[in-house]
Write a protein that holds these residues in place. Structure first.
Motif, PDB file in Angstrom:
ATOM      1  N   ILE A 155       0.853  -1.187   0.000  1.00  0.00           N
ATOM      2  CA  ILE A 155       0.000   0.000   0.000  1.00  0.00           C
ATOM      3  C   ILE A 155       0.886   1.233   0.000  1.00  0.00           C
ATOM      4  CG2 ILE A 155      -1.812   1.254   1.251  1.00  0.00           C
ATOM      5  CD1 ILE A 155      -2.586  -1.382   2.565  1.00  0.00           C
ATOM      6  N   LEU A 156       0.499   2.248  -0.767  1.00  0.00           N
ATOM      7  CA  LEU A 156       1.271   3.481  -0.784  1.00  0.00           C
ATOM      8  C   LEU A 156       1.341   4.059   0.622  1.00  0.00           C
ATOM      9  CD1 LEU A 156       2.782   5.666  -2.352  1.00  0.00           C
ATOM     10  CD2 LEU A 156       0.577   6.794  -2.734  1.00  0.00           C
ATOM     11  N   ASP A 157       2.547   4.328   1.075  1.00  0.00           N
ATOM     12  CA  ASP A 157       2.768   4.874   2.409  1.00  0.00           C
ATOM     13  C   ASP A 157       3.103   6.358   2.344  1.00  0.00           C
ATOM     14  OD1 ASP A 157       3.269   5.012   5.184  1.00  0.00           O
ATOM     15  OD2 ASP A 157       5.374   4.468   4.917  1.00  0.00           O
ATOM     16  N   VAL A 158       4.112   6.702   1.529  1.00  0.00           N
ATOM     17  CA  VAL A 158       4.612   8.079   1.469  1.00  0.00           C
ATOM     18  C   VAL A 158       4.810   8.478   0.015  1.00  0.00           C
ATOM     19  CG1 VAL A 158       6.536   9.609   2.076  1.00  0.00           C
ATOM     20  CG2 VAL A 158       5.786   7.843   3.691  1.00  0.00           C
ATOM     21  N   THR A 159       4.442   9.703  -0.309  1.00  0.00           N
ATOM     22  CA  THR A 159       4.770  10.296  -1.598  1.00  0.00           C
ATOM     23  C   THR A 159       5.617  11.536  -1.348  1.00  0.00           C
ATOM     24  OG1 THR A 159       2.819   9.507  -2.792  1.00  0.00           O
ATOM     25  CG2 THR A 159       3.859  11.501  -3.625  1.00  0.00           C
ATOM     26  N   VAL A 160       6.736  11.622  -2.064  1.00  0.00           N
ATOM     27  CA  VAL A 160       7.648  12.756  -1.944  1.00  0.00           C
ATOM     28  C   VAL A 160       7.616  13.531  -3.256  1.00  0.00           C
ATOM     29  CG1 VAL A 160      10.025  13.486  -1.564  1.00  0.00           C
ATOM     30  CG2 VAL A 160       9.117  11.496  -0.334  1.00  0.00           C
ATOM     31  N   ALA A 161       7.283  14.818  -3.167  1.00  0.00           N
ATOM     32  CA  ALA A 161       7.164  15.642  -4.368  1.00  0.00           C
ATOM     33  C   ALA A 161       8.093  16.857  -4.271  1.00  0.00           C
ATOM     34  CB  ALA A 161       5.719  16.127  -4.511  1.00  0.00           C
ATOM     35  N   PRO A 162       8.948  17.017  -5.285  1.00  0.00           N
ATOM     36  CA  PRO A 162       9.119  16.169  -6.464  1.00  0.00           C
ATOM     37  C   PRO A 162      10.070  15.010  -6.160  1.00  0.00           C
ATOM     38  CG  PRO A 162      10.561  18.057  -6.642  1.00  0.00           C
ATOM     39  CD  PRO A 162       9.784  18.248  -5.369  1.00  0.00           C
ATOM     40  N   ALA A 163      10.099  14.027  -7.056  1.00  0.00           N
ATOM     41  CA  ALA A 163      11.033  12.915  -6.911  1.00  0.00           C
ATOM     42  C   ALA A 163      12.461  13.418  -7.095  1.00  0.00           C
ATOM     43  CB  ALA A 163      10.723  11.839  -7.945  1.00  0.00           C
ATOM     44  N   LYS A 164      13.366  12.886  -6.313  1.00  0.00           N
ATOM     45  CA  LYS A 164      14.779  13.270  -6.417  1.00  0.00           C
ATOM     46  C   LYS A 164      15.446  12.391  -7.474  1.00  0.00           C
ATOM     47  CE  LYS A 164      14.105  16.043  -2.967  1.00  0.00           C
ATOM     48  NZ  LYS A 164      13.239  17.173  -3.247  1.00  0.00           N
ATOM     49  N   ARG A 194       4.002  24.101  -8.939  1.00  0.00           N
ATOM     50  CA  ARG A 194       4.236  23.665  -7.578  1.00  0.00           C
ATOM     51  C   ARG A 194       4.698  24.853  -6.749  1.00  0.00           C
ATOM     52  NH1 ARG A 194       8.423  21.286  -8.425  1.00  0.00           N
ATOM     53  NH2 ARG A 194      10.014  21.936  -6.924  1.00  0.00           N
ATOM     54  N   VAL A 195       3.944  25.199  -5.729  1.00  0.00           N
ATOM     55  CA  VAL A 195       4.303  26.345  -4.899  1.00  0.00           C
ATOM     56  C   VAL A 195       5.178  25.933  -3.723  1.00  0.00           C
ATOM     57  CG1 VAL A 195       2.236  27.604  -5.572  1.00  0.00           C
ATOM     58  CG2 VAL A 195       2.167  26.149  -3.547  1.00  0.00           C
ATOM     59  N   ALA A 196       5.293  24.637  -3.486  1.00  0.00           N
ATOM     60  CA  ALA A 196       6.132  24.120  -2.401  1.00  0.00           C
ATOM     61  C   ALA A 196       6.488  22.675  -2.701  1.00  0.00           C
ATOM     62  CB  ALA A 196       5.397  24.206  -1.063  1.00  0.00           C
ATOM     63  N   ASP A 197       7.558  22.181  -2.098  1.00  0.00           N
ATOM     64  CA  ASP A 197       7.816  20.751  -2.078  1.00  0.00           C
ATOM     65  C   ASP A 197       6.888  20.133  -1.038  1.00  0.00           C
ATOM     66  OD1 ASP A 197       9.744  21.259  -3.933  1.00  0.00           O
ATOM     67  OD2 ASP A 197      11.450  20.863  -2.600  1.00  0.00           O
ATOM     68  N   ARG A 224       2.762  17.592   4.437  1.00  0.00           N
ATOM     69  CA  ARG A 224       3.638  18.610   5.018  1.00  0.00           C
ATOM     70  C   ARG A 224       4.397  19.293   3.893  1.00  0.00           C
ATOM     71  NH1 ARG A 224       3.535  14.067   8.344  1.00  0.00           N
ATOM     72  NH2 ARG A 224       2.936  14.500  10.521  1.00  0.00           N
ATOM     73  N   LEU A 225       4.466  20.602   3.952  1.00  0.00           N
ATOM     74  CA  LEU A 225       5.073  21.399   2.890  1.00  0.00           C
ATOM     75  C   LEU A 225       6.438  21.918   3.311  1.00  0.00           C
ATOM     76  CD1 LEU A 225       1.982  23.492   1.699  1.00  0.00           C
ATOM     77  CD2 LEU A 225       2.718  21.212   0.969  1.00  0.00           C
ATOM     78  N   PHE A 226       7.302  22.092   2.300  1.00  0.00           N
ATOM     79  CA  PHE A 226       8.666  22.575   2.529  1.00  0.00           C
ATOM     80  C   PHE A 226       9.010  23.560   1.417  1.00  0.00           C
ATOM     81  CE2 PHE A 226       8.140  18.177   3.821  1.00  0.00           C
ATOM     82  CZ  PHE A 226       8.539  18.209   5.153  1.00  0.00           C
ATOM     83  N   PRO A 227       9.954  24.459   1.663  1.00  0.00           N
ATOM     84  CA  PRO A 227      10.351  25.382   0.594  1.00  0.00           C
ATOM     85  C   PRO A 227      10.828  24.621  -0.640  1.00  0.00           C
ATOM     86  CG  PRO A 227      11.237  26.077   2.718  1.00  0.00           C
ATOM     87  CD  PRO A 227      10.663  24.711   2.924  1.00  0.00           C
ATOM     88  N   ARG A 228      10.532  25.161  -1.792  1.00  0.00           N
ATOM     89  CA  ARG A 228      10.949  24.500  -3.033  1.00  0.00           C
ATOM     90  C   ARG A 228      12.461  24.364  -3.089  1.00  0.00           C
ATOM     91  NH1 ARG A 228       7.825  25.788  -8.538  1.00  0.00           N
ATOM     92  NH2 ARG A 228       9.847  24.960  -9.177  1.00  0.00           N
TER      93      ARG A 228
END
Length: 373
Positions: A232-241, A321-324, A368-372
């Motif tokens: 099952i999907l647990d975590v999505t990180v945007a954008p992908a590294k 995208r306004v934030a990571d 949760r949002l982070f600076p781009r």
């Protein structure tokens, strides 16, 4: 191929929604922000996550032709939050109103063999695979592909359901039984009951969500990394590294598939990133996707708003995208953490209104949002 222009529906129109889960709920909320009403139709619509926020709900079977006609005549267009709505249902609804995505899209997305064949015919790579209609077919596929495989049911099955891992020494008959197939060979006609997919070495799993309007305009969100737990999907990180050229190729592939399907709506394409930076298509879903939930808080227009725009004949919104972001699913009892999450500065909590928490059941998510970067 480009669709004929869709009639532009003005705010105040009613969107019909096939399926009553959380994706329908979040689409209905996005529609309401743009001034549209939503009428949900599903056998289990009563008290469902979607029905809780919709203007109307019809509880009826997918094969109830009279109820489907009444539903179609009560709305201005129809879309879906679940790609396994029977194709015959969509074809019947299309006699009375527009339905997007259409039956041609569903016939590909509902069957893993059709899906893999469609993607490969476009020259797009996947993991090696073979159809399987019996335990003997599974054994032959493993002999051809290699000892490490996964057997999946061709239809239905998600979040790890309808799947069985195969390794050296595995019994094909046990794997065949594990996905719900009969122990004896399936002598029936039609699509095979299973598909054997070879394991591939990959650096990470990513997905790209692309939206396409009725006149062929497209927009794509950046590739995101998906991390799973227990299937099952647990975590999505945007954008992908990932390398820029890998991200660009993932987006190109998603756009190519959406165009070839003549899609109107939203398409999520899941891919494996190889150690060399290539991409292999794993699965696709012609609807909003769990890996796109972060767009609700981190983008100018969410994937749900984009679906509304596409099926109502509106201009597509910005995918800027306004934030990571980092989106975490709340599975089962995880939802009991809501007091702490509500108290956490900056946490964006989304609960789906499900009455009962069960193991493996998606109850909500937090972003949760982070600076781009």
């Amino acid at each position: 191929m480009t669709n004929a222009p869709l009639p532009r529906l003005a705010p105040g129109a009613t969107i019909g929604m096939l399926g009553a889960g959380q994706l329908g709920r979040m689409t209905a909320l996005a529609a309401a922000q743009l001034g549209y009403k939503t009428h949900v139709y599903a056998p289990d619509a009563a008290g469902s996550p979607a029905a809780q926020v919709c203007a109307a709900a019809t509880v009826a079977g997918w094969d109830d032709l009279d109820a489907l006609e009444r539903f179609a005549r009560s709305v201005d267009t129809v879309t879906l939050e679940w790609e396994n709505v029977p194709v015959a249902t969509v074809e019947h609804l299309r006699r009375f109103t527009t339905v997007n995505p259409g039956p041609n899209v569903l016939s590909v997305a509902q069957d893993r063999i059709n899906e893999k064949s469609f993607v490969n015919a476009l020259g797009i790579a996947t993991a090696p695979w073979r159809p399987a209609a019996s335990a003997d077919d599974v054994a032959r596929a493993v002999a051809e592909i290699g000892p490490r495989c996964v057997l999946k049911s061709t239809r239905m099955g998600y979040d790890g359901k309808g799947q069985a891992r195969i390794g050296a020494g595995s019994d094909p008959a046990e794997a065949w039984a594990a996905i719900g197939a009969p122990a004896s060979d399936n002598a029936g006609g039609g699509t095979a009951g299973g598909i054997v997919e070879g394991f591939v070495t990959f650096a990470c799993e990513v997905s790209v969500i692309v939206v396409r309007g009725g006149e062929g305009a497209m927009a794509a969100y950046p590739a995101v990394e998906n991390r799973h737990k227990d299937g099952i999907l647990d975590v999505t990180v945007a954008p992908a590294k990932i390398a820029p050229e890998t991200a660009a190729e993932a987006e190109r592939v998603a756009r190519r598939i959406a165009e070839a399907l003549d899609l109107v709506g939203v398409l999520a394409v899941e891919l494996f990133v190889t150690p060399e930076g290539g991409v292999l298509v794993n699965e696709m879903a012609p609807r909003p996707h769990n890996s796109g939930h972060w767009t609700m808080d981190a983008c100018a227009s969410s994937q749900f708003e984009q679906l509304v725009r596409a099926v109502c004949g509106l201009p597509l919104g910005s995918v800027e995208r306004v934030a990571d972001a980092r989106m975490v699913n709340l599975i089962g009892d995880d939802a009991a953490l809501w007091p702490e999450l509500m108290a956490e500065p900056g946490a964006r909590l989304h609960l789906y209104g499900k009455a009962e928490a069960r193991p493996g059941r998606k109850m909500g998510h937090v972003t949760r949002l982070f600076p781009r970067g």
